[in-house]
Design an enzyme around this catalytic site. Structure first.
Site, PDB file in Angstrom:
ATOM      1  N   GLU A  55      -5.094  -6.403  -3.090  1.00 58.52           N
ATOM      2  CA  GLU A  55      -4.647  -6.048  -1.742  1.00 58.52           C
ATOM      3  C   GLU A  55      -5.485  -6.855  -0.767  1.00 58.52           C
ATOM      4  OE1 GLU A  55      -4.540  -3.144   1.940  1.00 58.52           O
ATOM      5  OE2 GLU A  55      -6.283  -3.409   0.691  1.00 58.52           O
ATOM      6  N   ASP A  66      -8.123  -2.406  -3.918  1.00 54.97           N
ATOM      7  CA  ASP A  66      -8.056  -2.178  -2.476  1.00 54.97           C
ATOM      8  C   ASP A  66      -9.045  -3.081  -1.743  1.00 54.97           C
ATOM      9  OD1 ASP A  66      -7.134  -0.262  -0.289  1.00 54.97           O
ATOM     10  OD2 ASP A  66      -9.305  -0.100  -0.092  1.00 54.97           O
TER      11      ASP A  66
END
Ligand code: NOJ
Length: 633
Positions: free
Chosen positions: A289, A247
């Protein structure tokens, strides 16, 4: 950046992060790796291992929202395990689990308060391992979200760090005396936060956060932080995970005079992480990401020595733009600006996910256009994007949904399906933040959509009950019973896709065509790499390897022509297929041969939002025309 070669862990971390947890013991060259007694993850067959992520279809799943096995109102790992039959039936290869860690849940679990265990509502580490074993037994891999950038403000590390300026974790987070540093760094959640700094009265200092103010950023300049987070990675890989979605990776470091995104130090850290992972855990995957422009995105692959995969963020809104404009230009433009990626790397491509339809990587004019086209009510806005699911974005238009999936499944990259979008589930824009698209999976027309037998009031979010997308109208049971349902369509097209490796690993060539509403390309097998220098001579005496483009039909080794009509009206197109002259296009859903490609342009007509996938066969043999599994389509 000084990254230690040896761990620098405190006693408390070496013992294990929570009381009662089994002791960590040394394994391989990774101190801090953990094996739980009696837990032996099932390995997947090595034969299929190398580069598996390039041939995989991913399925993103919210454990909390999938199936509630213990009827406490939230989905759990036992529930996910119980639904593996369904996922296997659907035909997905790898599951991506949204964060399952303990968390105060102020950002859907991306606000982690303990990296070493499972949120009690979702189950235990034993449940995770039992789930992984069962998934692996079925040949399904599993990756999970890992948030390296920040923690929850409730994390004990931050509680200690904020308590004074001289505690043992004082510099585990990013502190400053004023809030003026790094003014070039943008605020990501621009509708909620006004600054990346928040004041902490106990220290009389500000802490840095790229997202919500309750999510302080970890300080990767501190080697203890680096080693601890690498320990987190080892912990989960030891339990048998097949990799991570990393993330918010662009923000790991900060530097004066920069936006604090994509810094060289961040790439250096990722290279180090990759090296550590490859050394002990082969065939695991790191998926970045990074909501960035293609030229910055490709840096997350490094020279094939950073992340294996990276989401292609800019492609996503352009798929929606192209079908609304009924023009291929937004797609051809972004694909043309997408650099080649290193061998063995792969894009992850998607239509929707657990977040808003982000409009960060479009021009202002394009953003206005998207808002005008897709936002019917201001409540649908989330951050810089649109908080809606696929089906409502398309006004429930099934043909259009099929077209978008056809592109998703044939463009370069591994497709990621968001749970429920295989049913064309709806959303609830009256729920806060991104919860609008995180409502319970709809299994049946029963109470709570078959998701849970808890009382309605106990559910983590209300299931959809509206007449159009509610669980009585849209659910797995009904769609499994109906061979013409959207669910069956997705399953069938995935089966077809699976037969053609070119969709995952093939080259990509745009096909020119005067009609701007038609988007056509060929996915071709990439010729095998030449043998290394020393071996070339011996090879020269081998029989000439068979040209990969003249393989038997259906073996996945022939080129595939994909033609899509982005318009809501029927279209005719003249395709420039001269390069493929002499070949016969065989339509893949029904295995029906079309006219042979000649020397001039090739004429195709397509219905509204229609598409064709053709295998381009050199010679038409009997085997080319077989009633395919596409019969139901
Ligand atoms: C990206 C995640 O997808 C999103 O849901 C989250 O809010 C931010 N990262 C911050 O962690």
């Amino acid at each position: 950046m000084a990254v230690p070669r040896r761990p620098n862990q405190r006693r408390s971390e070496q013992r294990g992060p929570v009381a009662g947890r089994p002791e960590r013991r040394r394994q391989g060259r990774f101190p801090g790796s953990l094996r739980l007694p009696g837990i032996r993850p099932v390995a997947l067959p090595a034969r299929e291992a190398a580069g598996w992520y390039r041939r995989s279809v991913f399925y993103e799943v919210l454990t909390r929202g999938f199936f509630d096995a213990n009827n406490d109102g939230a989905g759990d790992l036992a529930g996910l395990r119980a639904k593996l039959d369904y996922l296997e039936w659907l035909g997905v290869d790898c599951l991506w689990l949204l964060p399952y860690y303990p968390s105060p849940m102020r950002d859907g679990g991306y606000d982690i308060s303990d990296f070493f265990t499972i949120h009690p509502q979702l189950g235990s580490l034993d449940d995770l391992v039992a789930f992984l074993d069962e998934a692996h037994r079925r040949g399904i891999r599993v990756i999970a979200d890992l948030v390296m950038n920040h923690t929850s403000e409730d994390h004990p590390w931050f509680v200690e760090s904020r308590s004074s300026r001289d505690n043992s974790r004082a510099d585990w987070y990013v502190w400053n005396d004023d809030d003026k540093r790094w003014p070039e760094a943008r605020v990501v959640f621009v509708d909620v936060e006004t600054s990346n700094w928040t004041f902490e009265p106990k220290r009389g200092q500000y802490y840095w956060h790229r997202f919500y103010s309750h999510q302080p950023d970890l300080n990767y300049e501190n080697p203890e932080v680096v080693e601890t987070m690498f320990g987190v990675v080892r912990f989960w890989l030891d339990l048998g995970l097949d990799g991570f979605r990393l993330d918010a990776v662009p923000y790991l470091f900060q530097a004066d005079g920069t936006t604090g995104e994509n810094l060289p130090e961040t790439h250096e850290l990722l290279r180090l992480l990759r090296k550590e992972v490859d050394a002990v855990y082969p065939d695991r995957v790191l998926l970045a990401e990074a909501n960035q422009w293609p030229s910055d995105l490709v840096d997350y692959f490094g020279d094939g020595d950073e992340c294996h995969m990276c989401f292609h963020f800019p492609l996503m809104p352009r798929l929606f733009m192209a079908v609304r404009r009924e023009q291929r230009f937004p797609l051809t433009e972004i694909l043309t600006h997408t650099p080649e990626i290193p061998k063995d790397c792969q894009w992850a491509i998607f239509l929707r996910n657990h977040d808003e339809l982000t409009l960060e990587k479009v021009s202002e004019e394009e953003r206005d256009y998207m808002v005008a086209e897709y936002v019917k009510d201001p409540r649908m806005r989330r951050h810089l994007g649109i908080g809606r699911r696929l089906a409502p974005l398309l006004d429930g238009n099934r043909r259009l949904a099929e077209l978008l999936y056809a592109m998703l499944f044939s463009l370069p990259g591994s497709p990621v399906i968001y749970y429920g979008d295989e049913l064309l589930m709806g959303d609830n824009v009256y729920l806060g933040d991104r919860d609008s698209v995180r409502t319970p999976m709809q299994w049946s027309p029963d109470r709570n959509g078959g998701f849970s037998r808890a009382d309605f009031a106990q559910l983590y979010l209300p299931p959809l009950m509206d007449p159009v997308y509610g669980y009585e109208a849209v659910n797995v049971e009904a769609q499994q019973r109906n061979p013409s349902s959207f669910l069956h369509w997705i399953r069938s097209i995935l089966q077809i896709r699976r037969q053609f490796d070119v969709f995952g690993t093939g080259g990509f060539d745009l096909v020119s065509c005067a009609n701007p509403s038609v988007f056509a390309y060929v996915r071709s097998p990439v010729p095998p790499a030449p043998p290394p220098e020393g071996k070339r001579k011996a090879k020269a005496r081998d029989p000439k390897p068979q040209d990969p483009v003249s393989q038997p039909p259906g073996t996945g080794t022939n080129p595939v022509l994909c033609v899509h009509n982005l318009s809501r009206f029927a279209q005719a197109a003249e395709l420039d297929l001269v390069r493929w002259a002499g070949r016969t296009p065989v339509e893949l859903l029904g295995r029906v041969p079309f006219a042979q490609v000649g020397g001039g342009t090739y004429g195709v007509t397509l219905g509204p939002y229609g598409f064709f996938w053709f295998e381009l066969l050199e010679e038409l043999s009997q085997g080319s025309v077989v009633p395919g599994i596409g019969g139901a389509l």
